[in-house]
Design an enzyme around this catalytic site. Structure first.
Site, PDB file in Angstrom:
ATOM      1  N   ARG A   1      14.581 -78.638 -47.573  1.00  0.00           N
ATOM      2  CA  ARG A   1      14.076 -77.290 -47.290  1.00  0.00           C
ATOM      3  C   ARG A   1      12.737 -77.096 -47.999  1.00  0.00           C
ATOM      4  NH1 ARG A   1      15.759 -71.666 -49.801  1.00  0.00           N
ATOM      5  NH2 ARG A   1      14.409 -70.379 -48.515  1.00  0.00           N
TER       6      ARG A   1
ATOM      7  N   GLU B   1      14.560 -64.407 -49.501  1.00  0.00           N
ATOM      8  CA  GLU B   1      14.933 -63.396 -50.488  1.00  0.00           C
ATOM      9  C   GLU B   1      14.121 -62.109 -50.414  1.00  0.00           C
ATOM     10  OE1 GLU B   1      15.063 -65.165 -54.392  1.00  0.00           O
ATOM     11  OE2 GLU B   1      16.769 -66.417 -53.870  1.00  0.00           O
TER      12      GLU B   1
ATOM     13  N   TRP C   1      18.740 -76.252 -55.555  1.00  0.00           N
ATOM     14  CA  TRP C   1      17.427 -75.836 -56.060  1.00  0.00           C
ATOM     15  C   TRP C   1      17.263 -76.471 -57.434  1.00  0.00           C
ATOM     16  CZ3 TRP C   1      13.321 -73.532 -53.928  1.00  0.00           C
ATOM     17  CH2 TRP C   1      12.234 -73.321 -54.797  1.00  0.00           C
TER      18      TRP C   1
ATOM     19  N   GLU D   1      20.120 -72.202 -51.400  1.00  0.00           N
ATOM     20  CA  GLU D   1      19.687 -72.461 -52.779  1.00  0.00           C
ATOM     21  C   GLU D   1      20.861 -72.286 -53.722  1.00  0.00           C
ATOM     22  OE1 GLU D   1      16.340 -70.266 -54.405  1.00  0.00           O
ATOM     23  OE2 GLU D   1      15.273 -70.448 -52.501  1.00  0.00           O
TER      24      GLU D   1
ATOM     25  N   TYR E   1      23.106 -67.989 -57.255  1.00  0.00           N
ATOM     26  CA  TYR E   1      22.876 -68.574 -58.574  1.00  0.00           C
ATOM     27  C   TYR E   1      23.912 -68.179 -59.609  1.00  0.00           C
ATOM     28  CZ  TYR E   1      18.444 -70.539 -57.159  1.00  0.00           C
ATOM     29  OH  TYR E   1      17.504 -71.308 -56.547  1.00  0.00           O
TER      30      TYR E   1
ATOM     31  N   ASN F   1      21.391 -67.717 -50.830  1.00  0.00           N
ATOM     32  CA  ASN F   1      20.955 -68.269 -52.112  1.00  0.00           C
ATOM     33  C   ASN F   1      21.854 -67.690 -53.193  1.00  0.00           C
ATOM     34  OD1 ASN F   1      18.848 -69.282 -50.609  1.00  0.00           O
ATOM     35  ND2 ASN F   1      17.235 -68.112 -51.624  1.00  0.00           N
TER      36      ASN F   1
ATOM     37  N   HIS G   1       7.861 -67.691 -48.479  1.00  0.00           N
ATOM     38  CA  HIS G   1       8.583 -67.779 -49.753  1.00  0.00           C
ATOM     39  C   HIS G   1       7.688 -67.167 -50.840  1.00  0.00           C
ATOM     40  CE1 HIS G   1      11.945 -70.121 -51.920  1.00  0.00           C
ATOM     41  NE2 HIS G   1      11.319 -69.444 -52.861  1.00  0.00           N
TER      42      HIS G   1
HETATM   43  C1  GAL Z   1      15.074 -68.022 -56.208  1.00  0.00           C
HETATM   44  C2  GAL Z   1      13.795 -68.414 -55.537  1.00  0.00           C
HETATM   45  C3  GAL Z   1      13.336 -69.793 -55.874  1.00  0.00           C
HETATM   46  C4  GAL Z   1      13.617 -70.226 -57.288  1.00  0.00           C
HETATM   47  C5  GAL Z   1      14.985 -69.796 -57.766  1.00  0.00           C
HETATM   48  C6  GAL Z   1      15.289 -70.057 -59.222  1.00  0.00           C
HETATM   49  O1  GAL Z   1      15.130 -66.627 -56.337  1.00  0.00           O
HETATM   50  O2  GAL Z   1      13.937 -68.340 -54.131  1.00  0.00           O
HETATM   51  O3  GAL Z   1      11.982 -69.874 -55.522  1.00  0.00           O
HETATM   52  O4  GAL Z   1      12.594 -69.971 -58.146  1.00  0.00           O
HETATM   53  O5  GAL Z   1      15.198 -68.447 -57.511  1.00  0.00           O
HETATM   54  O6  GAL Z   1      14.932 -68.981 -60.010  1.00  0.00           O
END
Ligand code: GAL
Length: 466
Positions: A73, A163, A417, A373, A307, A305, A118
């Protein structure tokens, strides 16, 4: 455990890796401008050079091959292709660069997933109002059509906007991302609105003009933490967590996947606050007009995405001004049992991903999902033997497997990511998310695989061949 055609990927974005910020006719983006202002980014760092992928693409391709990825990606830099943001001026050198990237990927049997946007708006468009201006949607649509026309014979997976929630909030309400605005309580909603309009226009363009010959799929990448009540026995916490998910993910996913309009709860919460604060200006959360393209159904898959997770409790906002925080009226806290990886916001909660996937299945009509991500940051001393990140990937991928097998969520791909350490926005180069380390002090910007990269490669090779 994983379907044979599961997409095993890694992700990057243009500004974070390319460098070449004014090479071969590229125009400036809002991130070029932002980083060149004193005090915006950690150590006043910038992406002028970053991983220099503009010149070192072959090196990235070697990393991709070493991992055995099936998908990669990347994002296109709007201002590299269209230096003034409009199709009046096409930068052929930019077109050549991305043609080469796409062709090389395909020659190595790697499918590109391409994001059009992005975070790096062409500065020329910012100069005429940026995402605040309704006209941006048409400019984005023209850019999208140009990209579909130019690359769509080979690119089959498209993300329009990455995002929108982060862009709107961090760029226009909190001000720690470009363009650095701190216009609390109004602008982020307007920006989000124009992003949705832009996305929908581009999806309709693809659908009516390109789909028949190109046969690809288009979506937008939505970020969300998993948000759960701090005290599940306390009804205020339960409703606060629900409201938080609505404000974060529902803001964009509801219009696209459920009703074509914002969630009612979001609208009513915002209106209640407007009244309470005696606000009499324009509607803060705009309405879609009949002249706008319909939003409902403008995603061919769900791109997520993920995290981290948060516990949520009810809580007002003490600030006496309108703000998104006030509208939300909830407070996010960390569970002390969750380990924090390098960056302060990133608590490691792999099983939050499984819960979020199940939520998406239930609330958004069981869509096909790509996790576009997910990752783990390292800060401080470099550890090539990054044991914690290895554990993180193993347990996260196990949670994805459980979501597929036990919860019957239709997950079709996973993108780590990131392929390599890169420019991590406001954190500059201090946070390392890569599967490959990049030595930014080395003029050659040497890439070295982390142990987690080897681990991910092992996982991929195990399941690719099942
Ligand atoms: C997301 C973003 C990425 C990357 C990731 C880690 O919000 O799409 O570009 O930086 O966070 O913080």
């Amino acid at each position: 455990m994983f379907p044979r055609d599961f997409a095993w990927g890694a992700a990057t974005s243009a500004y974070q890796i390319e460098g070449g910020w004014q090479t071969d006719g590229k125009g400036p983006s809002i991130w070029d401008t932002f980083c060149h202002e004193e005090g915006r980014v950690f150590g006043n760092q910038n992406g002028d050079v970053a991983c220099n992928s503009y010149e070192l693409w072959e090196k990235d391709l070697e990393c991709i091959q070493q991992l055995g990825l099936t998908h990669y990606r990347l994002s296109l830099s709007w201002a590299r292709l269209l230096p003034d943001g409009t199709t009046r001026n096409v930068n052929q050198r930019g077109v050549q660069y991305y043609n080469r990237v796409i062709d090389d990927l395909l020659a190595c049997n790697v499918s590109p997933m391409v994001s059009l946007y992005h975070f790096d708006l062409a500065q020329a468009i910012q100069d005429v109002g940026g995402w605040k201006s309704p006209g941006v949607a048409t400019l984005f649509d023209n850019y999208a059509k140009f990209c579909f026309q130019t690359f769509g014979d080979r690119v089959k997976l498209w993300i329009t906007i990455n995002e929108p929630q982060v862009c709107a909030k961090l760029g226009h309400e909190v001000g720690i991302h470009a363009p650095g605005l701190k216009e609390k309580g109004t602008t982020a909603y307007l920006v989000g609105h124009n992003m949705l309009r832009a996305h929908a226009m581009a999806w309709h363009s693809y659908n009516s003009t390109y789909r028949i010959t190109q046969n690809g799929a288009v979506s937008l990448a939505l970020n969300s933490d998993w948000l759960e009540p701090l005290d599940p026995g306390r009804s205020e916490d339960v409703t606060s967590a629900e409201r938080d998910l609505i404000f974060t993910l529902g803001w964009f996913a509801w219009p696209v996947f459920v009703t074509g309009d914002y969630p009612e709860l979001m609208r009513s919460s915002i209106e209640t606050q407007s009244k309470m604060m005696g606000y009499s200006g324009e509607l803060r959360l705009p309405r879609f007009s009949i002249d706008d393209p319909p939003i409902l159904g403008t995603a061919d898959f769900f791109a997520l995405n993920y995290y981290t997770s948060r516990k949520v409790k009810s809580g007002g906002c003490s600030e006496q001004i309108l703000s998104m925080k006030r509208d939300l009226a909830a407070e996010e806290v960390l569970d002390p049992s969750w380990p924090i990886c390098g960056v302060s916001w990133l608590a490691v909660v792999p099983n939050g991903l499984r819960k979020l996937l199940k939520y998406i299945k239930d609330v958004f009509n069981n869509p096909t999902i790509y996790i576009t991500e997910n990752g783990f940051a390292q800060v401080g001393p470099l550890q090539i033997e990054d044991v914690e990140r290895c554990k993180f990937y193993k347990s996260t991928i196990l949670e994805v497997a459980k979501a597929i097998e036990e919860d019957e969520v239709n997950v079709r791909g996973y993108f780590a990511w990131s392929l390599m350490d890169n420019f991590e926005w406001a954190d500059g180069f201090s946070a390392r998310f890569g599967l490959f380390h990049v030595d930014f002090s080395d003029p050659e910007l040497r890439r070295t695989i982390y142990q987690s990269g080897r681990e991910y490669a092992k996982i991929i090779s195990k399941y690719k061949s099942v």
